[in-house]
Design an enzyme around this catalytic site. Structure first.
Site, PDB file in Angstrom:
ATOM      1  N   THR A 385      -5.301   7.769   0.374  1.00 27.42           N
ATOM      2  CA  THR A 385      -3.999   8.371   0.648  1.00 27.42           C
ATOM      3  C   THR A 385      -2.905   7.450   0.101  1.00 27.42           C
ATOM      4  O   THR A 385      -3.103   6.248  -0.058  1.00 27.42           O
ATOM      5  CB  THR A 385      -3.793   8.596   2.156  1.00 27.42           C
ATOM      6  OG1 THR A 385      -3.705   7.333   2.824  1.00 27.42           O
ATOM      7  CG2 THR A 385      -4.948   9.397   2.742  1.00 27.42           C
ATOM      8  N   ALA A 387      -1.749   7.658  -2.936  1.00 28.80           N
ATOM      9  CA  ALA A 387      -2.324   7.245  -4.219  1.00 28.80           C
ATOM     10  C   ALA A 387      -1.391   7.424  -5.407  1.00 28.80           C
ATOM     11  O   ALA A 387      -1.789   7.188  -6.538  1.00 28.80           O
ATOM     12  CB  ALA A 387      -3.611   8.037  -4.475  1.00 28.80           C
ATOM     13  N   SER A 388      -0.155   7.827  -5.158  1.00 28.57           N
ATOM     14  CA  SER A 388       0.746   8.086  -6.283  1.00 28.57           C
ATOM     15  C   SER A 388       1.537   6.867  -6.721  1.00 28.57           C
ATOM     16  O   SER A 388       2.173   6.876  -7.772  1.00 28.57           O
ATOM     17  CB  SER A 388       1.714   9.223  -5.927  1.00 28.57           C
ATOM     18  OG  SER A 388       2.489   8.876  -4.792  1.00 28.57           O
ATOM     19  N   SER A 389       1.518   5.785  -5.930  1.00 26.86           N
ATOM     20  CA  SER A 389       2.280   4.582  -6.308  1.00 26.86           C
ATOM     21  C   SER A 389       1.757   3.378  -5.543  1.00 26.86           C
ATOM     22  O   SER A 389       0.910   3.493  -4.655  1.00 26.86           O
ATOM     23  CB  SER A 389       3.779   4.770  -6.005  1.00 26.86           C
ATOM     24  OG  SER A 389       3.989   4.888  -4.600  1.00 26.86           O
ATOM     25  N   GLY A 390       2.257   2.200  -5.898  1.00 28.62           N
ATOM     26  CA  GLY A 390       1.974   0.983  -5.156  1.00 28.62           C
ATOM     27  C   GLY A 390       0.503   0.657  -5.007  1.00 28.62           C
ATOM     28  O   GLY A 390      -0.285   0.750  -5.952  1.00 28.62           O
ATOM     29  N   ILE A 391       0.130   0.262  -3.787  1.00 31.78           N
ATOM     30  CA  ILE A 391      -1.242  -0.152  -3.508  1.00 31.78           C
ATOM     31  C   ILE A 391      -2.221   0.982  -3.799  1.00 31.78           C
ATOM     32  O   ILE A 391      -3.269   0.778  -4.405  1.00 31.78           O
ATOM     33  CB  ILE A 391      -1.382  -0.599  -2.040  1.00 31.78           C
ATOM     34  CG1 ILE A 391      -0.504  -1.821  -1.765  1.00 31.78           C
ATOM     35  CG2 ILE A 391      -2.836  -0.918  -1.714  1.00 31.78           C
ATOM     36  CD1 ILE A 391      -0.452  -2.219  -0.295  1.00 31.78           C
ATOM     37  N   GLY A 392      -1.873   2.196  -3.370  1.00 37.66           N
ATOM     38  CA  GLY A 392      -2.779   3.328  -3.530  1.00 37.66           C
ATOM     39  C   GLY A 392      -3.095   3.622  -4.983  1.00 37.66           C
ATOM     40  O   GLY A 392      -4.249   3.899  -5.343  1.00 37.66           O
ATOM     41  N   TYR A 531       7.312   0.312  13.323  1.00 38.74           N
ATOM     42  CA  TYR A 531       6.234   0.170  12.346  1.00 38.74           C
ATOM     43  C   TYR A 531       5.019  -0.537  12.958  1.00 38.74           C
ATOM     44  O   TYR A 531       3.874  -0.059  12.855  1.00 38.74           O
ATOM     45  CB  TYR A 531       6.758  -0.620  11.148  1.00 38.74           C
ATOM     46  CG  TYR A 531       5.732  -0.923  10.084  1.00 38.74           C
ATOM     47  CD1 TYR A 531       5.216   0.077   9.277  1.00 38.74           C
ATOM     48  CD2 TYR A 531       5.286  -2.236   9.877  1.00 38.74           C
ATOM     49  CE1 TYR A 531       4.283  -0.203   8.289  1.00 38.74           C
ATOM     50  CE2 TYR A 531       4.355  -2.527   8.894  1.00 38.74           C
ATOM     51  CZ  TYR A 531       3.853  -1.505   8.104  1.00 38.74           C
ATOM     52  OH  TYR A 531       2.937  -1.788   7.130  1.00 38.74           O
TER      53      TYR A 531
END
Length: 666
Positions: A385, A387-392, A531
């Site tokens: 999840t 998955a479109s940017s950053g760590i993912g 958070y």
């Protein structure tokens, strides 16, 4: 010599084929239609032309092995030696399944051999046909078998051999291999069985104590082991020589080891501990009267505890039966038939190291191929999840490169498709599933869609999340901060996990990985109450679930991730000047989680803060109050939309404190 072979794609069968192809003659191999490709793999493995094998389509569980009338007619009078090697060699297999394959399969194989007028029927039986006989078991003995009903495998091997012995229409030979282990030169074996079940115990002992420290060991009766290459060579030679009809051959090691001696040989090969003092397991078991032991063993608490022990050691309960073997196998008939050939059983001490090395490199789930990312995930369905940017996004690339089927999940379709195109262009496999993970109904539909499309979910990485850095004094009228954060960081992942657990439980494997936060490990983190609370909730949920699903082989890992430079921390300008991980470094931690499957992963800063908080919670609270005062709320938290150039530069005091708390949310 024309041969008809059943079980040719099995462990003994493959090695036997590698010997048979060296001779002249046709080799007919019984295979299912769906398994014909395996014959090509065998030819490639042993480097011979596939045309040397003639596939015969059939099924061991069907009358006359499922051969068509045309196949039977074609084989009539062409087979010199019918070798029946097909059987279930699995002490854990259900009794009905073993009976169907081992007993009825032999009956139908013999009927087919008669139907095609084969000149001799060769049965690959087992020393198990003697049951739990104590003393010297000779090649002429059969009816003397005892305790056959203690395990279905013993009974079915005895009864199948009896069917062959009762025939009067066709000459026969019977081969009784001992416990077959890997190839003496390569160590290769196709599954964990027999003495291999003790390898994990040896490995764990080796890892916790030096080899020079003597350790209490286990002893039992004799155990007879033979490498598969000896079995294949012996059968090939005796069959090719002809004659010897109506005889039985023990393919056993003349040098008998006790269970304790054999374990000591393997432990030495593994550089493990020595067992100078051994407890005889059989004598211990016999100390308890049978009526009492039966009652105790069936008590729910005892059964549950023993099941957990066997699960932890990766051993089947049926292994206890191995401790009861007490026969020494006379093999004079076999030795006479092999005299002058050079075919003999090598000393276990000469090839034990080869067996151990192959197991540890290829079959041990902890230190073999599964110790690499590729070994863990090649061909597996992995859901990521966010998955479109950053760590993912970085994780998706890493997983696809290692051979996983990556399921890309995020809210924005356009960015997901961009990631998918990049992965496909690099030769990977990725599938796009856009979903608003704060919509719980959508989360439920998502897991159902993935399971419908791909049949399984092997790993779920809950990476998507929302971070809010805002002091409580600015949040009095913003309760929605807590609701939104809990929705995406806790309820969404839980909904996905609940959608995955039934299938993971059914397939008896699965791994849930939650990208949590260093804020959870530290326990106190000013301005991150919404958070940290949402991540702590997911942590607690996973720890509880892990206890429930451990016996289903479903693992949970919480990664207490340090600060990572991603778009999520962009609104807080101070983070441009403090130590952060790159997305690729964050993926390194996730890779570690996939390979090692630990309960949690922490960094040094998080562990230190957790320790201080446990020893002196007052001191930790004081330190965090200093952090709270040194690092003010960001312009974004105050509702100010200031460009980066207009935001104040960090002070030297802030930079110094951030360096001390490297990776922490400040």
């Amino acid at each position: 010599m024309n041969v008809f072979l059943t079980g040719g794609t099995g462990f003994i069968g493959k090695n036997l084929i590698s010997e048979l192809v060296k001779r002249k003659g046709e080799i007919y191999v019984l295979v299912r239609e769906s398994s014909k490709y395996k014959l090509d793999e065998i030819a490639q493995k042993y480097d011979f032309e596939p045309s040397l094998l003639t596939p015969v389509i059939g099924d061991i569980n069907q009358p006359l092995l499922g051969l068509s009338e045309e196949s039977i007619k074609d084989l009539d009078g062409k087979v010199d030696e019918f070798i029946h090697a097909a059987a279930i060699y699995d002490i854990e297999a259900p009794a009905e399944e073993q009976y169907q394959s081992n007993v009825e399969g032999t009956r139908q194989a013999l009927a087919l051999a008669e139907q095609i007028n084969a000149k001799c029927f060769n049965q690959i039986s087992s020393i198990a046909a003697g049951g739990l006989y104590k003393g010297t078991w000779t090649e002429k003995m059969f009816k003397e078998a005892v305790d056959l009903d203690s395990n279905p495998y013993l009974r079915t091997k005895h009864d199948s051999e009896g069917i062959v012995r009762e025939t009067t229409t066709i000459p026969w030979r019977i081969f009784r291999p001992a416990i077959v282990v890997g190839h003496s030169q390569t160590g290769e074996i196709d599954k964990i069985d027999g003495p291999y079940y003790f390898f994990k115990v040896i490995q764990r002992l080796r890892n916790i104590m030096p080899s020079f420290i003597p350790t209490l060991g286990m002893e039992a009766g004799p155990i007879n082991l033979v490498p598969v290459d000896f079995v294949a060579q012996a059968i090939d030679h005796i069959v090719a020589e002809g004659g010897n009809h109506g005889q039985c051959f023990h393919l056993t090691d003349p040098k008998a080891y006790t269970m304790g001696d054999a374990i000591q040989v393997f432990s030495k090969a593994a550089n493990g501990p020595k067992f100078p003092i051994r407890v005889n397991a059989n004598k211990l078991l016999n100390l308890v009267p049978k009526p009492l032991s039966s009652v105790v063993n069936h008590m729910p608490v005892v059964k549950f505890a023993t099941d957990r022990v066997f699960d932890q050691l990766d051993m089947p309960r049926e292994l206890i039966g191995m401790l009861k073997f007490g026969a020494y196998y006379d093999s004079r008939n076999t030795q006479r038939a092999l005299q002058g050939t050079g075919i003999k059983v090598p000393d276990l001490r000469e090839y034990a190291g080869t067996l151990w090395e192959y197991w540890e490199r290829n079959l041990d789930k902890d230190s073999a191929s599964l110790s690499t990312l590729e070994g863990r995930i090649r061909g597996r369905v992995v859901v990521v999840t966010g998955a479109s940017s950053g760590i993912g996004k970085a994780l998706a690339y890493r997983l696809a490169k290692a051979g996983a089927k990556v399921i890309l999940v995020a809210r924005g379709l356009e960015k997901l498709e961009e990631t998918q195109r990049d992965i496909i262009s690099l030769g990977g496999e990725a599938y796009v599933y856009p979903c608003d993970l704060s919509d719980l109904d959508a989360c439920g539909e998502l897991s159902n869609r993935i399971l419908a499309d791909h049949g399984r979910i092997d790993i779920l990485v809950n990476n998507a999340g929302r971070s809010i850095r805002r002091s409580l004094k600015l949040t009095y009228d913003r309760f929605h901060d807590f609701e939104r954060t809990m929705q995406l960081n806790y309820f969404g992942p839980v909904k996905l996990i609940m959608g995955c657990l039934p299938s993971m439980s059914e397939q008896q494997s699965g791994h849930i990985i939650n990208i949590s936060s260093i804020a959870v490990a530290a326990g106190v983190m000013p301005r991150f109450s919404a958070y940290a609370a949402s991540k702590a909730a997911l942590d607690a949920f996973s720890r509880c679930a892990g206890g429930e699903y451990r016996s289903d082989n479903v693992k949970f890992t919480n990664i207490h991730m340090p600060l990572v430079k991603t778009p999520m921390i962009g609104p807080t300008s101070i983070y441009n000047s403090v130590p952060t991980l790159t997305p690729e470094e964050a993926v390194d931690l996730i890779e570690k989680a996939i390979v090692k499957q630990p309960h949690e992963i922490n960094n040094l800063t998080g562990s230190a803060m957790k320790a201080v908080g446990m020893i002196s919670p007052d001191s930790m609270e004081q330190l965090m109050n200093i952090v709270y005062k040194v690092f003010p709320d960001s312009a974004a938290a105050k509702g100010q939309n200031l460009p980066a150039k207009d935001q104040p530069a960090p002070t030297s005091e802030q930079v110094a404190l951030a360096a001390v708390l490297s990776g922490a949310h400040v």
